[in-house]
Every structure is written in C-alpha cells, then in structure tokens.
Design a protein around this motif. Structure first.
Motif, PDB file in Angstrom:
ATOM      1  N   ASN A  62      -3.220   7.316  -8.264  1.00  0.00           N
ATOM      2  CA  ASN A  62      -4.674   7.460  -8.295  1.00  0.00           C
ATOM      3  C   ASN A  62      -5.053   8.873  -7.846  1.00  0.00           C
ATOM      4  O   ASN A  62      -4.193   9.732  -7.639  1.00  0.00           O
ATOM      5  CB  ASN A  62      -5.347   6.383  -7.438  1.00  0.00           C
ATOM      6  CG  ASN A  62      -4.895   6.419  -5.987  1.00  0.00           C
ATOM      7  OD1 ASN A  62      -4.426   7.450  -5.485  1.00  0.00           O
ATOM      8  ND2 ASN A  62      -5.046   5.297  -5.285  1.00  0.00           N
ATOM      9  N   LEU A  63      -6.353   9.103  -7.659  1.00  0.00           N
ATOM     10  CA  LEU A  63      -6.804  10.462  -7.388  1.00  0.00           C
ATOM     11  C   LEU A  63      -6.345  10.977  -6.034  1.00  0.00           C
ATOM     12  O   LEU A  63      -5.942  12.136  -5.903  1.00  0.00           O
ATOM     13  CB  LEU A  63      -8.328  10.532  -7.499  1.00  0.00           C
ATOM     14  CG  LEU A  63      -8.919  10.109  -8.854  1.00  0.00           C
ATOM     15  CD1 LEU A  63     -10.418  10.356  -8.887  1.00  0.00           C
ATOM     16  CD2 LEU A  63      -8.233  10.847 -10.001  1.00  0.00           C
ATOM     17  N   THR A  88      -5.909  13.351 -12.640  1.00  0.00           N
ATOM     18  CA  THR A  88      -4.814  13.580 -11.698  1.00  0.00           C
ATOM     19  C   THR A  88      -4.149  14.936 -11.940  1.00  0.00           C
ATOM     20  O   THR A  88      -3.762  15.619 -10.985  1.00  0.00           O
ATOM     21  CB  THR A  88      -3.759  12.465 -11.793  1.00  0.00           C
ATOM     22  OG1 THR A  88      -3.320  12.315 -13.151  1.00  0.00           O
ATOM     23  CG2 THR A  88      -4.327  11.131 -11.307  1.00  0.00           C
ATOM     24  N   GLU A 128      -2.216  -0.370 -10.593  1.00  0.00           N
ATOM     25  CA  GLU A 128      -3.184  -0.143 -11.662  1.00  0.00           C
ATOM     26  C   GLU A 128      -2.743   0.968 -12.602  1.00  0.00           C
ATOM     27  O   GLU A 128      -3.335   1.174 -13.662  1.00  0.00           O
ATOM     28  CB  GLU A 128      -4.551   0.233 -11.081  1.00  0.00           C
ATOM     29  CG  GLU A 128      -5.276  -0.887 -10.361  1.00  0.00           C
ATOM     30  CD  GLU A 128      -4.746  -1.103  -8.950  1.00  0.00           C
ATOM     31  OE1 GLU A 128      -4.103  -0.163  -8.411  1.00  0.00           O
ATOM     32  OE2 GLU A 128      -4.960  -2.200  -8.400  1.00  0.00           O
ATOM     33  N   GLY A 129      -1.711   1.706 -12.236  1.00  0.00           N
ATOM     34  CA  GLY A 129      -1.235   2.820 -13.036  1.00  0.00           C
ATOM     35  C   GLY A 129      -0.373   2.377 -14.192  1.00  0.00           C
ATOM     36  O   GLY A 129      -0.164   1.183 -14.438  1.00  0.00           O
ATOM     37  N   SER A 158       2.475   5.611  -6.102  1.00  0.00           N
ATOM     38  CA  SER A 158       2.069   4.907  -7.325  1.00  0.00           C
ATOM     39  C   SER A 158       1.287   3.644  -6.979  1.00  0.00           C
ATOM     40  O   SER A 158       1.431   3.067  -5.892  1.00  0.00           O
ATOM     41  CB  SER A 158       3.292   4.551  -8.168  1.00  0.00           C
ATOM     42  OG  SER A 158       4.100   3.582  -7.524  1.00  0.00           O
ATOM     43  N   THR A 159       0.449   3.237  -7.918  1.00  0.00           N
ATOM     44  CA  THR A 159      -0.340   2.021  -7.734  1.00  0.00           C
ATOM     45  C   THR A 159      -0.111   1.076  -8.905  1.00  0.00           C
ATOM     46  O   THR A 159       0.214   1.510 -10.013  1.00  0.00           O
ATOM     47  CB  THR A 159      -1.845   2.335  -7.639  1.00  0.00           C
ATOM     48  OG1 THR A 159      -2.312   2.768  -8.924  1.00  0.00           O
ATOM     49  CG2 THR A 159      -2.117   3.415  -6.609  1.00  0.00           C
ATOM     50  N   TYR A 189       1.208   1.610  -0.767  1.00  0.00           N
ATOM     51  CA  TYR A 189       0.370   0.474  -1.169  1.00  0.00           C
ATOM     52  C   TYR A 189       1.106  -0.860  -1.042  1.00  0.00           C
ATOM     53  O   TYR A 189       0.782  -1.836  -1.711  1.00  0.00           O
ATOM     54  CB  TYR A 189      -0.132   0.675  -2.595  1.00  0.00           C
ATOM     55  CG  TYR A 189      -1.028   1.887  -2.706  1.00  0.00           C
ATOM     56  CD1 TYR A 189      -2.375   1.814  -2.338  1.00  0.00           C
ATOM     57  CD2 TYR A 189      -0.524   3.120  -3.118  1.00  0.00           C
ATOM     58  CE1 TYR A 189      -3.201   2.924  -2.396  1.00  0.00           C
ATOM     59  CE2 TYR A 189      -1.348   4.237  -3.180  1.00  0.00           C
ATOM     60  CZ  TYR A 189      -2.679   4.132  -2.814  1.00  0.00           C
ATOM     61  OH  TYR A 189      -3.496   5.248  -2.869  1.00  0.00           O
ATOM     62  N   ARG A 195      -7.374   8.942 -16.381  1.00  0.00           N
ATOM     63  CA  ARG A 195      -6.513   9.073 -15.202  1.00  0.00           C
ATOM     64  C   ARG A 195      -5.654  10.331 -15.284  1.00  0.00           C
ATOM     65  O   ARG A 195      -5.579  11.105 -14.322  1.00  0.00           O
ATOM     66  CB  ARG A 195      -5.614   7.847 -15.051  1.00  0.00           C
ATOM     67  CG  ARG A 195      -4.639   7.986 -13.873  1.00  0.00           C
ATOM     68  CD  ARG A 195      -3.681   6.811 -13.743  1.00  0.00           C
ATOM     69  NE  ARG A 195      -4.365   5.639 -13.232  1.00  0.00           N
ATOM     70  CZ  ARG A 195      -4.562   4.520 -13.927  1.00  0.00           C
ATOM     71  NH1 ARG A 195      -4.139   4.445 -15.171  1.00  0.00           N
ATOM     72  NH2 ARG A 195      -5.171   3.491 -13.401  1.00  0.00           N
TER      73      ARG A 195
END
Length: 431
Positions: A273-274, A226, A328-329, A325-326, A338, A222
């Motif tokens: 994420n990307l 990124t 999953e981060g 931000s997510t 999100y 990641r």
C-alpha cells in the motif's frame, strides 16, 4: 500497452544512456551511451528470435523450449505487443550492466557478452520470474512475488555487474584519482526520463493480471501511486544519509535516489500500500546511499555504482515484500507488518538468493570465456587516452581554439578535466 512499451524502451534509449553518459568522464561518454544503444539492437532481435519462446513458450523450471515459438511462429499478431513489452525489459536489464564497466571494457567484448548473457542468464531468469507456472522456479516453486523485475532485472544485472568488475580489475588510477562525472546535467535529465519511463515499466505490468475487468483499474492506481511515492521517499532517504556522511546534499545524490527508489519499488509495486511504498523508498534511498561507498572498502571498481544501486536496491525491494505486502495487493499475501508471519519473508529471501546464485555463476562462466579468448579489457594506452577515441574513433566534445591566429584546431575533449562538483560527488553515485 503501446505507450507503456514505448516508455520502457525510452528508459534505455535515451534515458539510461544519458544517465550513465553524464556520470562518465568526457573521454568515455560516447562509449557509455553506445553500450546502451547496441544492447537494445542485439537483445531486441534475439528476444524475438528465441527469447520470448524461452521465457513464455511453455512449462519448464529454468526455461522453456527456445525453438517452440522460434521467430514468434505460432504467436498471433495481436500478442505482439506483449512480446515487445517484455523485449524492452530484456534490453534494459542487459544495458544496466554497462555502467559498472565504464572506461575499460573492450567494445568487442561487450558485443559478444550481451547476446551470450541474454540467452544464458536473462531469458531463463525471466521465465523463472514472469512466466508464473507451477514449474517455474522463483515464482512457481518458491512462490516469491516479483511484480515487475526486482529479481529478473535488478538483482540479475547487479550481480552480473559485480562479476564483470572483479574480472576486469580496477581502472587505471582508481581510487586515488578522482573520476568525477563530466556532465551532471545529462545525468539529471536521464534520471527524470527514467522516472517517467518507469510508469511503463511498473504500471504496464498489470497486463498479466487474471481478471482484467476488475484488476486493471485497481492495479493501475496502486502501481502508479506506489511507484511515485517510493521514488519521492528515496530521494529524501538518499539525501539525508548523504548529508550525514558527507555534509552535502548533491544533485547526483538526488538523481541516484530516484533510481534507487524506482529499483526497490519495482518488485513490490503491486503488493504494497502507500505507506509501505514510502517505507521501502526511504529504506532503499538511505541504504543505497551508504552501500555505494562499499566499493572503496572492499576494493571493487564499480564505475557508476550499478552494484550499490541495482543489486542492493533490488534485494531490498524483493525482501521487503515479505514485510510490507498486504492481502489487498496483487499477490494477496499479508507481510510481516500485517500479521502474515515469516512465510512470505522467507520466500522472498530465497527468491533473491536464487537470483544472485544463478546470475553470479553463469555470468562468471561467460566472463571467463571471453577474458581468455578475445579478452575483456582495453590496452593500458587506450584506456589512458580514452575509450571513445580508441574504440570509436571520435570524441563527444570537439573543442576548437585558434593557435596564433593560424586557425589550427586543437581537439581537447579527451584532455579537459571536468569542473569540481563538490567533495562527496567524486564519481558514480557518490563516494
């Protein structure tokens, strides 16, 4: 981690030295590069002596006991690599400030400022951000995410740069006289090396994860991706805005876009994420390209646009974590996009404001103390003749010509003007 640490050290010497050196005038380039090298020497030793202890020695809201791990007493040799890694962060943070004060800050003042600033400002800020205990202010009490140094490194250095340029005043002839970069080739080379070294900066920060077996592979991919995508997007964002504002897309703009993107993704690289990385890069590139021109409107002489790139880019990257931000981060938090609401955005904004206030007030105290003791600024004559010659007794380019065949040498480096590089690129990272 040995490789990552070496890469981050390379970001200061020689990458930042080349980047700033090329942007300077020919009569200032050696001094500009020397400021990076000397910062590395001073801060590196100080960090091992008390910096690690202040940053990671134990609990504390602002900083830990500086004498608890004095000279790494009690730290196992197996942990030395973590110490060295964090040491390189401290080094480049101090060195970043130097770009704002080009041409006019006395070298003796820099040598005094760097250790004072490191101990009073950077080491405590590193504790607040990187030593994420319940007591640490920014990470623990506020809860702001900062993956690799948006607050502790870039906002911190950017605010300090702004304070110093206000205390120093404008360079002689600025802004009426165009003070163009003397060697954009060096700047482009430095930007490329900074990009390369930043993988150590961001990807190397995964060592602080709680679950190495599962987190390291995830975070490695990641953060590498990124970091790369945000930087690419920032180049585009900068050049588009530059083209709209000045009708040119310059090499200096591309180099500056690289740094703006890297700055902005630094705090967010493990959290987004990307697509979030691309969004942050585009925004940072465009906004920083516009922000570097504020010095002309507001009247502060930030020689190489440290404020416009590092302060503005650091704020953008820090705050936009709350947007992109997510869960999953690394932080496990969804940002506004999100469905996470405004909570994270508020935390990130508060973290940025604390960094601005802390660095601004204490840098002002340090700067005023130096100004009214040994003095901050060169004499007018020395500034006109060139800081390289005045402070170091040497010039970067020893150009010899023959006079009437007599072999007389003429030292021309301090008087030769650089060739024009295009109207928008008058100095720093663009007008």
């Amino acid at each position: 981690m040995l490789i990552a640490t070496a890469f981050v050290l390379m970001m200061t010497v020689p990458a930042l030295a080349l980047f700033y050196g090329g942007m300077s005038r020919s009569k200032s380039v050696l001094n500009m590069m020397m400021m990076s090298y000397v910062a590395a020497a001073i801060v590196g030793i100080l960090y091992v002596a008390i910096g690690w202890s202040m940053g990671f020695g134990g609990d504390g809201t602002i900083f830990a006991n500086p004498f608890e791990l004095l000279w790494l007493d009690g730290v196992s040799t197996g942990d030395y690599i973590f110490v060295m890694f964090q040491m390189t962060f401290a080094i480049i943070t101090a060195a970043l400030i130097s770009g704002a004060v080009a041409d006019r800050l006395k070298f003796s003042a820099w040598v005094v400022f760097v250790p004072l600033w490191a101990v009073i400002v950077y080491f405590p800020m590193a504790h607040m951000v990187f030593s994420c205990t319940d007591d640490s202010l920014i990470c623990g009490r506020i809860g702001a995410q900062d993956y690799a140094g948006g607050t502790a490194v870039h906002i911190n250095a950017g605010v300090a740069a702004l304070v110093l340029v206000v205390l120093l005043g404008k360079r002689i002839g600025w802004p009426k006289e165009q003070m163009r970069p003397h060697n954009l080739t060096l700047t482009m080379l430095g930007a490329g090396l900074l990009w390369m070294g930043w993988y150590g900066f961001n990807v190397g920060s995964i060592v602080f994860g709680d679950d190495p077996e599962t987190q390291f592979p995830l975070e490695t991919g990641r953060t590498f991706a990124t970091t790369t995508l945000a930087t690419m997007a920032a180049i585009i964002g900068w050049l588009v805005v530059e083209r709209l504002l000045h009708k040119k897309a310059t090499s200096l703009g591309a180099a500056s876009g690289i740094v703006a993107g890297l700055v902005a993704i630094t705090p967010a690289t493990g959290a987004v994420n990307l697509s979030g990385a691309v969004a942050i890069g585009l925004i940072a590139g465009g906004v920083c390209a516009w922000a570097v021109g504020l010095k002309y409107k507001l009247g502060y002489d930030d020689s190489l646009d440290v404020v416009g790139v590092h302060l503005v880019g650091g704020i953008i990257g820090t705050i936009l974590i709350g947007v992109f931000s997510t869960s999953e981060g690394a932080g496990g938090i969804d940002g506004l996009v999100y469905g996470g609401g405004f909570g994270s955005l508020g935390d990130q904004t508060l973290g940025a404001l604390v960094a601005v206030a802390y660095s601004g007030v204490l840098t002002l105290v340090i700067g005023l103390a130096i100004k009214y003791t040994i003095g901050l600024r060169l004499d007018e004559e020395d500034e006109v003749n060139g800081i390289d010659l005045a402070e170091h007794g040497e010039t970067a380019y020893d150009l010899h010509t023959s006079a009437s065949g007599g072999g007389k040498s003429v030292l021309a480096a301090s008087t030769v003007s650089p060739a024009p590089v295009g109207k928008p690129s008058t100095e720093g990272a663009n007008a």
